[in-house]
Each structure stands twice: as structure tokens, then as C-alpha cells.
Design an enzyme around this catalytic site. Structure first.
Site, PDB file in Angstrom:
ATOM      1  N   GLU A  92      -6.154  -1.641  -7.202  1.00 46.09           N
ATOM      2  CA  GLU A  92      -5.234  -0.844  -8.010  1.00 46.09           C
ATOM      3  C   GLU A  92      -4.192  -1.764  -8.639  1.00 46.09           C
ATOM      4  O   GLU A  92      -3.503  -2.511  -7.938  1.00 46.09           O
ATOM      5  CB  GLU A  92      -4.532   0.193  -7.129  1.00 46.09           C
ATOM      6  CG  GLU A  92      -5.493   1.194  -6.506  1.00 46.09           C
ATOM      7  CD  GLU A  92      -4.812   2.102  -5.499  1.00 46.09           C
ATOM      8  OE1 GLU A  92      -5.163   3.307  -5.460  1.00 46.09           O
ATOM      9  OE2 GLU A  92      -3.944   1.616  -4.749  1.00 46.09           O
ATOM     10  N   HIS A 107      -2.945  -3.774  -5.452  1.00 48.93           N
ATOM     11  CA  HIS A 107      -3.309  -3.276  -4.129  1.00 48.93           C
ATOM     12  C   HIS A 107      -4.810  -3.382  -3.901  1.00 48.93           C
ATOM     13  O   HIS A 107      -5.605  -2.694  -4.546  1.00 48.93           O
ATOM     14  CB  HIS A 107      -2.856  -1.814  -3.987  1.00 48.93           C
ATOM     15  CG  HIS A 107      -3.176  -1.221  -2.657  1.00 48.93           C
ATOM     16  ND1 HIS A 107      -3.534   0.096  -2.480  1.00 48.93           N
ATOM     17  CD2 HIS A 107      -3.216  -1.785  -1.406  1.00 48.93           C
ATOM     18  CE1 HIS A 107      -3.774   0.321  -1.207  1.00 48.93           C
ATOM     19  NE2 HIS A 107      -3.588  -0.800  -0.535  1.00 48.93           N
ATOM     20  N   SER A 124       0.826  -1.214   0.000  1.00 43.15           N
ATOM     21  CA  SER A 124       0.000   0.000   0.000  1.00 43.15           C
ATOM     22  C   SER A 124       0.856   1.257   0.000  1.00 43.15           C
ATOM     23  O   SER A 124       0.332   2.353  -0.231  1.00 43.15           O
ATOM     24  CB  SER A 124      -0.909   0.009   1.236  1.00 43.15           C
ATOM     25  OG  SER A 124      -0.131   0.017   2.427  1.00 43.15           O
ATOM     26  N   ASN A 151      -5.162   6.272  -1.957  1.00 37.05           N
ATOM     27  CA  ASN A 151      -4.567   6.969  -0.816  1.00 37.05           C
ATOM     28  C   ASN A 151      -4.074   8.358  -1.193  1.00 37.05           C
ATOM     29  O   ASN A 151      -4.103   9.286  -0.376  1.00 37.05           O
ATOM     30  CB  ASN A 151      -3.415   6.145  -0.235  1.00 37.05           C
ATOM     31  CG  ASN A 151      -3.916   4.978   0.604  1.00 37.05           C
ATOM     32  OD1 ASN A 151      -5.012   5.018   1.148  1.00 37.05           O
ATOM     33  ND2 ASN A 151      -3.121   3.927   0.687  1.00 37.05           N
TER      34      ASN A 151
END
Length: 509
Positions: free
Chosen positions: A159, A147, A126, A197
Site C-alpha cells: 500500500e 505498507h 500498519s 486492514n
């Protein structure tokens, strides 16, 4: 030497690591019809992990959400293995081990000596740079990021991270595998925070900035964003849920990896709270206090009654002047056509603080209150005081705005209200992601909605408010503070100038 690729149909997928993420990934692909082999250095952990997956599936059968014969089929193709070498015939191997670059590099170097030449190696990292993990391999073109988000089966997005040397065929294969399992696969460049993120930084950082400036309390920020704009949770509720000890590291990591980009600057409010152990739900106290895991709601002031004979002037040029005037009229106040001699003057600035707006309009700041035109007035109303707003004006305005039982939040003076500042920051960061080509616009919008639970994709949200207004808010903040954090992305500036949608991609060259 051929490019990494996988055949159509059921695959053999290896999962290394039997923690929460490894279990979720194993469940996802087992349910999708693939053979899944689970390995963990601790064999007991692998066995417990597979047992947990089967237990979850048994509960789905009990609820009628999975057919009994489907469960038996999964039992027949999901297994643990005792040695890493048992993954030799896998088409794809996914690592879900500890976030430690040295440990991951060692794992991938070992895997490359075991698997076939056509096997794709993926990491569920991550926060680590995928290219750095791939550099341990002879064939980095077969290595990519994959991810997932917790809980994997329910968070229906993943992802696919293309490192600098990842082959296009590996990216295409992983995207097909993920989408075949019913998840949305978004392709992302190997950049800090990847996509979800990265895009989520605006909510946290601007929420913290508002509290730093004493514009509002954490609960007031959360109330406005949750009730007024439709976020599932406000930034401080989310920080308490994920744990401030974890979130603070992510904030610092992304800031550092982006070469101290001001847009991602962490807040000085965080380190003292981490040092004090105020992590959130898991410690019983964070931005809120908790009792047996349940948030203790902070006390909220009840609205005063509307004074009799109150006279109000509403700026006729304000964005929502008619709606605001209707609220005032319904509350029983007298609407005046002139501001002079009126008890309360209501204004609705965009990208401007209440004090500056009052002076620009030639009004008495002691009798002025600003009301946010961005937050729907039928869901939650935000009123902003000037530096010198009189207490009776503050209380009278709050009574008027709360007279029909719509909740009201009172905030201090700020260049842009809570909603304006947070949305503009979110849109600005997303626009910069698009401008840099970290992800395609379609993937960006989908990933944010699914992965972060926002009510709209950020660029679509910018269109709803208007690119010109977003630009106005950012420029207002930049002028007032001089902070480069608020410099507008050229993606926004150019589309606002052209009068086109923020979803408009760059012209093909």
C-alpha cells in the site's frame, strides 16, 4: 524547492530496522536490483538481519529458484551501515521500526537532516496516521506510507499511502519502485487501516457477531466460509494465527480511529479471552486448541440415516429450488407439491430468518428448515432451524442433505445465513471504501485478493451474488436489529437501483 522524485534505474534504498519486516523489504529490493543499506540502532541486529536475508537467498539458489550469479550480485550491493548518517546518499529510505508514533517522528526528523532534498522518506506503518509522522518534517510532501505485508517477498502487494500533504510525484515514484520489484502497488488515502486492514474488518466482526448471537460455533462459521465460499481460512482460524492479543488491538484501534463507526464495532467476546491468555496458536489455545502448533479439529456429529417414507415440500419460488429438489429426490424422499401434511418443508430465504420466512409463507414453523441458496450446494450445505423446528424434522433434513456425502452445517435462526451475512458485510465495507475514495476500485479489488487471499474482490463478489440481494440482506438485518452497523452503503443502493455493476465507478465531474 523541487518535488521529491527518484531517477530511473537501480536506486540506493535505505531500510531502517532489521526485524522481520525490515529484512523482508531489504530482500525484496535487493532481488529487484537495487543497492540496499540496512541500519538498526543495534548493530548486531542489522548484521543478523542481513545474514538472514542472504541465508534465505542461498536456500532459493539450492532450490533452483535463484541463479548463483544473482546471489553474488546481491552480496555486492546489500550491506549494513553503522550510523544513520550513512544513509545520506539514498534515493529512498524506508522505516520498519517499532509502531510508536513518538519514535517514528523522531526518526523522520533526524533523517531529514541527513538525506538529500530529493530523497523520499517512507514508513512501513500498519496503523499510525502517516500525516502525523510527516508533521515532524520540514518537507512533509516527501513523506508517504509504504505498507508491506508479512512475509514481504511472498505477499505481492504494498500500500502506497498518500498523506494529506504527500506530493503526487512521491506517490508515483514509490508505486513505480514497488511494481518494478514485482509487487502490486495500490494507492490509498491516509485513513485508519489504510486499505487491506480496513477491508478485512467484515470477516472478523461479522464472524464474531454470529457467535455472539449463538447462530453458530466458531468452527461452524469457519467451515461454512472456508469450504462453502472458498476462503483460505475462516475468521476464527485467522484470529488464532495472528494472535488475539494483536488482533484485538487492531479491531479497537480502527473502531476508535473511525469515530466509533458501528460497522467496525469490536465484539464483547474478545476482552475476556485476551485476559485469559487465549491468544491462539502461540499459546496453544484460542478459539481452537493446538498440539505442537497443529489445530486439534473439534468433534463433528455424523449424519443420521434417511428415514424411510419421508415426504418433503420444496418452496418452488426459492432461488435454488430445482437443485434442492434434486438432492431430496436422489436421497429417496417423496417430493410433494403441497406443503400441507408434508413431513418437511424446505425454504431458501435471503436476508430473512427462518421463523419469519415460514410465517410469511403460511407454513408450520415446527416442520420448516431453511437452506442457504448463496453457498454452492455441491460444496457445503447450511441448514437453518426456526425457533420451534421439531428434532425429527431437523434430523431428517440433515440426513437428506448429507446423503451424497456433501458436508452439512446446522445453524440457529438468523436474519441471513452465515455466508449471506459475512459476504454482505464485506461488500458493504468495500463499497464504502470506494464511495469515500480511499482507494480506486481496481486497487481495492486487487489488494483484497492478494493481501487477504479472498477468492474474489469484494465488489466483484457482490456482483456474483447480485447487488439487489446484497441490499436485501443488509436491509433485512437493519430492520430486524435496528443496528446501524448494517446500514447499506449508498454505493450499493444506487447501483442496485440502476441495475449496474458494483464495479461501476462514479461519473466524472
Amino acid at each position: 524547492m523541487g518535488h521529491p522524485q527518484v531517477h530511473a534505474g537501480p536506486l540506493r534504498i535505505g531500510v531502517v530496522g532489521a526485524g522481520t519486516m525490515g529484512r523482508g523489504i531489504a530482500q525484496l529490493f535487493a532481488q529487484a536490483g537495487h543497492a540496499v543499506l540496512c541500519f538498526d540502532e543495534n548493530r548486531d541486529s542489522a548484521a543478523q538481519g542481513l545474514a538472514a536475508v542472504l541465508s534465505t537467498l542461498e536456500s532459493l539458489v539450492a532450490k533452483g529458484r535463484l541463479a548463483p550469479d544473482a546471489l553474488e550480485s546481491i552480496r555486492g550491493r546489500a550491506a549494513i551501515c553503522a550510523n544513520l548518517a550513512d544513509l545520506a546518499e539514498c534515493d529512498v529510505v524506508i522505516d520498519a521500526i517499532v509502531e510508536d508514533i513518538a519514535v517514528k517522528r523522531d526518526l523522520f526528523a533526524r533523517l531529514e537532516g541527513i538525506v538529500t532534498e530529493s530523497c523520499i522518506l517512507a514508513t512501513n506503518t500498519s496503523s499510525l496516521i502517516v500525516a502525523e509522522i510527516a508533521s515532524a518534517c520540514r518537507r512533509p510532501e516527501r513523506v508517504a506510507g509504504l505498507h508491506f505485508f508479512n512475509p514481504v517477498p511472498r505477499m505481492r502487494v504494498a500500500e502506497v499511502i498518500a498523506a494529506v500533504r504527500t506530493a503526487a510525484s512521491a506517490v508515483a515514484a514509490l508505486r513505480a519502485i514497488v511494481e518494478g520489484a514485482g509487487h502490486k502497488a495500490v494507492v490509498v488515502a491516509d485513513q485508519p487501516g489504510f486499505l487491506v486492514n480496513h477491508a478485512g474488518r467484515g470477516l472478523y466482526t461479522e464472524g464474531l457477531r454470529l457467535v455472539e448471537e449463538r447462530v453458530a460455533s466458531p468452527s461452524e462459521v469457519d467451515d461454512v466460509l472456508r469450504d462453502g465460499l472458498g476462503f483460505r481460512m475462516g475468521p476464527f482460524e485467522l484470529l488464532d494465527l495472528t494472535g488475539l492479543d494483536v488482533s484485538s488491538k487492531v479491531m479497537t484501534s480502527i473502531y476508535d480511529q473511525f469515530q466509533e463507526e458501528p460497522r467496525f464495532r469490536p465484539s464483547s467476546l474478545v476482552p475476556p479471552r485476551v485476559a485469559a491468555g487465549l491468544y491462539g496458536r502461540k499459546t496453544g489455545e484460542g478459539w481452537y486448541r493446538y498440539d505442537k502448533g497443529q489445530k486439534i479439529e473439534p468433534a463433528r456429529k455424523s449424519a443420521p440415516s434417511v428415514p424411510s417414507g419421508l415426504s418433503v415440500w420444496v418452496d418452488p419460488d426459492a432461488p435454488e429450488s430445482d437443485a434442492l429438489a434434486g438432492i431430496v429426490r436422489k436421497a429417496g424422499a417423496r417430493l410433494r407439491l403441497q406443503a400441507a401434511g408434508t413431513d418437511i418443508c424446505l425454504i431458501q430465504p435471503i436476508g430473512e430468518d427462518a421463523t419469519s420466512a415460514a410465517l410469511r409463507l403460511g407454513l408450520d414453523p415446527t416442520r420448516c428448515v431453511a437452506v442457504d441458496p448463496i453457498t454452492p450446494l455441491n460444496r457445503r450445505r447450511t441448514m437453518m432451524l426456526t425457533v420451534t423446528t421439531a428434532p425429527e424434522v431437523r434430523d431428517g433434513t440433515r440426513a437428506l442433505l448429507a446423503s451424497d456425502d456433501v458436508p452439512v452445517t446446522v445453524i440457529g435462526d438468523s436474519v441471513g445465513f452465515i455466508a449471506q451475512r459475512v459476504i454482505a458485510t464485506i461488500v458493504n465495507i468495500a463499497a464504502n471504501i470506494a464511495q469515500r475514495g480511499i482507494a480506486e476500485v481496481e486497487d481495492l479489488e486487487a489488494a483484497v485478493c492478494i493481501g487477504l487471499g479472498y477468492p474474489f474482490g469484494p465488489l466483484h463478489w457482490g456482483d456474483r451474488i447480485g447487488a439487489g440481494r446484497i441490499l436485501q440482506i443488509l436491509n433485512g438485518q437493519l430492520r430486524a436489529t435496528g443496528d446501524p452497523r448494517y446500514r447499506p452503503s449508498q454505493w450499493i443502493a444506487r447501483r442496485a437501483a440502476l441495475g449496474v455493476s458494483l464495479l461501476t465507478p462514479e461519473a466524472q465531474r
